[in-house]
Design a protein around this motif. Structure first.
Motif, PDB file in Angstrom:
ATOM      1  N   LEU A 190       1.134  -1.253  -0.094  1.00 37.92           N
ATOM      2  CA  LEU A 190       0.031   0.226  -0.020  1.00 37.92           C
ATOM      3  C   LEU A 190       0.844   1.368  -0.044  1.00 37.92           C
ATOM      4  O   LEU A 190       0.257   2.469  -1.047  1.00 37.92           O
ATOM      5  CB  LEU A 190      -0.902  -0.013   1.387  1.00 37.92           C
ATOM      6  CG  LEU A 190      -2.080   1.099   1.588  1.00 37.92           C
ATOM      7  CD1 LEU A 190      -2.536   1.266   0.586  1.00 37.92           C
ATOM      8  CD2 LEU A 190      -2.669   1.116   3.122  1.00 37.92           C
ATOM      9  N   SER A 191       1.683   0.956   0.700  1.00 37.50           N
ATOM     10  CA  SER A 191       2.774   2.677   0.811  1.00 37.50           C
ATOM     11  C   SER A 191       3.840   2.854  -0.251  1.00 37.50           C
ATOM     12  O   SER A 191       3.580   3.995  -1.232  1.00 37.50           O
ATOM     13  CB  SER A 191       3.589   2.307   2.188  1.00 37.50           C
ATOM     14  OG  SER A 191       4.388   1.337   1.452  1.00 37.50           O
ATOM     15  N   PHE A 192       3.825   1.778  -1.113  1.00 38.82           N
ATOM     16  CA  PHE A 192       4.736   1.815  -1.996  1.00 38.82           C
ATOM     17  C   PHE A 192       3.826   2.399  -3.307  1.00 38.82           C
ATOM     18  O   PHE A 192       3.830   3.184  -4.555  1.00 38.82           O
ATOM     19  CB  PHE A 192       5.276   0.871  -2.903  1.00 38.82           C
ATOM     20  CG  PHE A 192       6.601  -0.151  -2.790  1.00 38.82           C
ATOM     21  CD1 PHE A 192       7.374   1.197  -2.397  1.00 38.82           C
ATOM     22  CD2 PHE A 192       6.806  -1.293  -2.457  1.00 38.82           C
ATOM     23  CE1 PHE A 192       8.955   0.732  -1.407  1.00 38.82           C
ATOM     24  CE2 PHE A 192       8.390  -1.337  -1.331  1.00 38.82           C
ATOM     25  CZ  PHE A 192       8.951  -0.510  -1.252  1.00 38.82           C
ATOM     26  N   LEU A 210       1.700  11.371  -1.737  1.00 36.88           N
ATOM     27  CA  LEU A 210       3.037  10.898  -1.660  1.00 36.88           C
ATOM     28  C   LEU A 210       3.535  10.984  -0.855  1.00 36.88           C
ATOM     29  O   LEU A 210       4.539   9.928   0.329  1.00 36.88           O
ATOM     30  CB  LEU A 210       3.810  12.080  -2.570  1.00 36.88           C
ATOM     31  CG  LEU A 210       5.585  11.690  -2.570  1.00 36.88           C
ATOM     32  CD1 LEU A 210       6.489  10.477  -2.529  1.00 36.88           C
ATOM     33  CD2 LEU A 210       6.293  13.119  -2.767  1.00 36.88           C
ATOM     34  N   PHE A 211       2.996  11.664   0.328  1.00 35.21           N
ATOM     35  CA  PHE A 211       3.695  11.986   1.753  1.00 35.21           C
ATOM     36  C   PHE A 211       2.878  10.595   2.644  1.00 35.21           C
ATOM     37  O   PHE A 211       3.311  10.451   3.965  1.00 35.21           O
ATOM     38  CB  PHE A 211       2.705  12.839   1.814  1.00 35.21           C
ATOM     39  CG  PHE A 211       3.516  14.439   1.940  1.00 35.21           C
ATOM     40  CD1 PHE A 211       5.132  14.448   1.658  1.00 35.21           C
ATOM     41  CD2 PHE A 211       3.384  15.513   1.785  1.00 35.21           C
ATOM     42  CE1 PHE A 211       5.891  15.436   2.067  1.00 35.21           C
ATOM     43  CE2 PHE A 211       4.301  16.926   1.445  1.00 35.21           C
ATOM     44  CZ  PHE A 211       5.503  16.617   1.516  1.00 35.21           C
ATOM     45  N   ILE A 212       1.792  10.455   2.997  1.00 34.21           N
ATOM     46  CA  ILE A 212       1.199   9.360   3.245  1.00 34.21           C
ATOM     47  C   ILE A 212       1.719   8.407   2.588  1.00 34.21           C
ATOM     48  O   ILE A 212       1.709   7.886   3.833  1.00 34.21           O
ATOM     49  CB  ILE A 212      -0.407   8.653   2.779  1.00 34.21           C
ATOM     50  CG1 ILE A 212      -1.398  10.344   3.608  1.00 34.21           C
ATOM     51  CG2 ILE A 212      -1.018   7.737   3.378  1.00 34.21           C
ATOM     52  CD1 ILE A 212      -3.005  10.397   3.305  1.00 34.21           C
ATOM     53  N   GLY A 213       1.533   7.651   1.862  1.00 39.44           N
ATOM     54  CA  GLY A 213       2.541   7.137   0.936  1.00 39.44           C
ATOM     55  C   GLY A 213       4.279   7.194   2.111  1.00 39.44           C
ATOM     56  O   GLY A 213       4.878   5.491   2.202  1.00 39.44           O
ATOM     57  N   LEU A 214       4.779   7.804   2.088  1.00 37.46           N
ATOM     58  CA  LEU A 214       6.179   7.723   3.434  1.00 37.46           C
ATOM     59  C   LEU A 214       6.055   8.074   4.319  1.00 37.46           C
ATOM     60  O   LEU A 214       7.093   7.341   4.848  1.00 37.46           O
ATOM     61  CB  LEU A 214       6.909   9.290   2.637  1.00 37.46           C
ATOM     62  CG  LEU A 214       7.349   9.499   0.761  1.00 37.46           C
ATOM     63  CD1 LEU A 214       7.672  11.029   0.644  1.00 37.46           C
ATOM     64  CD2 LEU A 214       8.710   8.413   1.067  1.00 37.46           C
ATOM     65  N   ALA A 215       5.449   8.407   5.089  1.00 38.15           N
ATOM     66  CA  ALA A 215       5.083   8.393   5.864  1.00 38.15           C
ATOM     67  C   ALA A 215       4.218   6.676   6.740  1.00 38.15           C
ATOM     68  O   ALA A 215       5.167   6.215   7.495  1.00 38.15           O
ATOM     69  CB  ALA A 215       3.991   9.127   7.087  1.00 38.15           C
ATOM     70  N   LEU A 216       3.883   6.075   5.677  1.00 41.34           N
ATOM     71  CA  LEU A 216       3.256   4.519   6.005  1.00 41.34           C
ATOM     72  C   LEU A 216       5.018   3.749   6.167  1.00 41.34           C
ATOM     73  O   LEU A 216       4.955   2.499   7.047  1.00 41.34           O
ATOM     74  CB  LEU A 216       2.081   3.926   5.409  1.00 41.34           C
ATOM     75  CG  LEU A 216       0.602   4.423   5.335  1.00 41.34           C
ATOM     76  CD1 LEU A 216      -0.405   3.813   4.471  1.00 41.34           C
ATOM     77  CD2 LEU A 216       0.250   3.586   6.077  1.00 41.34           C
ATOM     78  N   ILE A 258       7.306   4.948   6.322  1.00 37.83           N
ATOM     79  CA  ILE A 258       9.061   4.733   7.565  1.00 37.83           C
ATOM     80  C   ILE A 258       8.809   5.121   8.750  1.00 37.83           C
ATOM     81  O   ILE A 258       9.117   4.299   9.354  1.00 37.83           O
ATOM     82  CB  ILE A 258       9.485   6.601   6.855  1.00 37.83           C
ATOM     83  CG1 ILE A 258      10.227   7.106   5.428  1.00 37.83           C
ATOM     84  CG2 ILE A 258      10.675   7.118   8.452  1.00 37.83           C
ATOM     85  CD1 ILE A 258      10.631   8.073   5.033  1.00 37.83           C
ATOM     86  N   PHE A 259       7.151   5.327   8.821  1.00 40.19           N
ATOM     87  CA  PHE A 259       6.717   5.321  10.317  1.00 40.19           C
ATOM     88  C   PHE A 259       4.809   4.478  10.018  1.00 40.19           C
ATOM     89  O   PHE A 259       4.258   5.087  10.883  1.00 40.19           O
ATOM     90  CB  PHE A 259       6.825   6.708  11.215  1.00 40.19           C
ATOM     91  CG  PHE A 259       6.961   8.042  11.203  1.00 40.19           C
ATOM     92  CD1 PHE A 259       8.344   7.458  11.699  1.00 40.19           C
ATOM     93  CD2 PHE A 259       7.442   8.698   9.679  1.00 40.19           C
ATOM     94  CE1 PHE A 259      10.063   8.419  11.391  1.00 40.19           C
ATOM     95  CE2 PHE A 259       8.740   9.738  10.315  1.00 40.19           C
ATOM     96  CZ  PHE A 259       9.079   9.518  10.717  1.00 40.19           C
ATOM     97  N   PRO A 260       5.322   3.234  10.379  1.00 41.08           N
ATOM     98  CA  PRO A 260       3.805   2.520   9.685  1.00 41.08           C
ATOM     99  C   PRO A 260       3.522   2.900  11.050  1.00 41.08           C
ATOM    100  O   PRO A 260       1.948   2.779  10.817  1.00 41.08           O
ATOM    101  CB  PRO A 260       4.610   1.340   9.465  1.00 41.08           C
ATOM    102  CG  PRO A 260       5.821   1.121  10.734  1.00 41.08           C
ATOM    103  CD  PRO A 260       6.935   2.191   9.931  1.00 41.08           C
ATOM    104  N   LYS A 261       3.684   2.512  12.635  1.00 38.97           N
ATOM    105  CA  LYS A 261       2.669   2.033  13.279  1.00 38.97           C
ATOM    106  C   LYS A 261       2.322   3.153  13.657  1.00 38.97           C
ATOM    107  O   LYS A 261       1.423   3.578  14.044  1.00 38.97           O
ATOM    108  CB  LYS A 261       3.818   1.706  15.368  1.00 38.97           C
ATOM    109  CG  LYS A 261       2.833   1.816  16.154  1.00 38.97           C
ATOM    110  CD  LYS A 261       1.924   0.679  16.089  1.00 38.97           C
ATOM    111  CE  LYS A 261       0.977   0.158  17.785  1.00 38.97           C
ATOM    112  NZ  LYS A 261      -0.144   0.641  17.623  1.00 38.97           N
ATOM    113  N   ARG A 262       2.766   4.432  14.195  1.00 39.22           N
ATOM    114  CA  ARG A 262       2.312   5.695  13.716  1.00 39.22           C
ATOM    115  C   ARG A 262       1.124   5.908  13.207  1.00 39.22           C
ATOM    116  O   ARG A 262       0.442   7.163  13.020  1.00 39.22           O
ATOM    117  CB  ARG A 262       3.996   7.385  14.142  1.00 39.22           C
ATOM    118  CG  ARG A 262       2.839   7.750  14.828  1.00 39.22           C
ATOM    119  CD  ARG A 262       4.253   9.167  14.973  1.00 39.22           C
ATOM    120  NE  ARG A 262       5.445   8.357  15.331  1.00 39.22           N
ATOM    121  CZ  ARG A 262       7.379   8.987  15.568  1.00 39.22           C
ATOM    122  NH1 ARG A 262       6.725  10.168  14.847  1.00 39.22           N
ATOM    123  NH2 ARG A 262       7.792   8.727  16.429  1.00 39.22           N
TER     124      ARG A 262
END
Length: 128
Positions: free
Chosen positions: A45-47, A79-85, A87-91
């Motif tokens: 999903l993040s990719f 882009l930002f949501i994908g990167l956040a998922l 890099i910081f999946p739990k948060r």
């Protein structure tokens, strides 16, 4: 075809289809959030989100104060949501779950209205 019109059609249809699916099958959104706990699903999903955001930004990074800004913001948000998922999946999943619980009606309504607006722009259904 103009990339702005193409993306208005793409995102307009995407948002309306997503709205309809979630309206007729609200269990699906709970399924998505449950699946976010699975690392494999989360990475895919993040990719996909990063790819969609990057493609949108590369083709359409227009910062004008009109309807084209909505398409640009959708790309950057993806882009930002994908990167956040990634890099910081739990948060990020905790934040998305919180937003979904607190703002579900607002989010659904926004999906519907933005989708209709973009399709109206693309097809000039109601001129303004």
């Amino acid at each position: 075809m103009d990339s702005s019109i193409f993306l208005a059609k793409f995102w307009g249809y995407f948002l309306l289809i997503f709205f309809i699916i979630l309206s007729f099958n609200p269990k699906r959104i709970r399924q998505i959030f449950a699946d976010l706990k699975d690392e494999k699903f989360l990475i895919i999903l993040s990719f996909l989100s990063i790819i969609a955001g990057l493609l949108n930004i590369l083709v359409h990074n227009i910062w004008e104060s009109n309807w084209k800004l909505i398409i640009t913001l959708i790309g950057w948000s993806s882009l930002f949501i994908g990167l956040a998922l990634f890099i910081f999946p739990k948060r990020t999943t905790d934040w998305l779950t919180f937003l979904n619980i607190k703002l579900i009606q607002v989010i659904y309504t926004l999906l519907f209205l933005v989708g209709l607006f973009l399709l109206n722009i693309a097809y000039s259904i109601i001129p303004f």
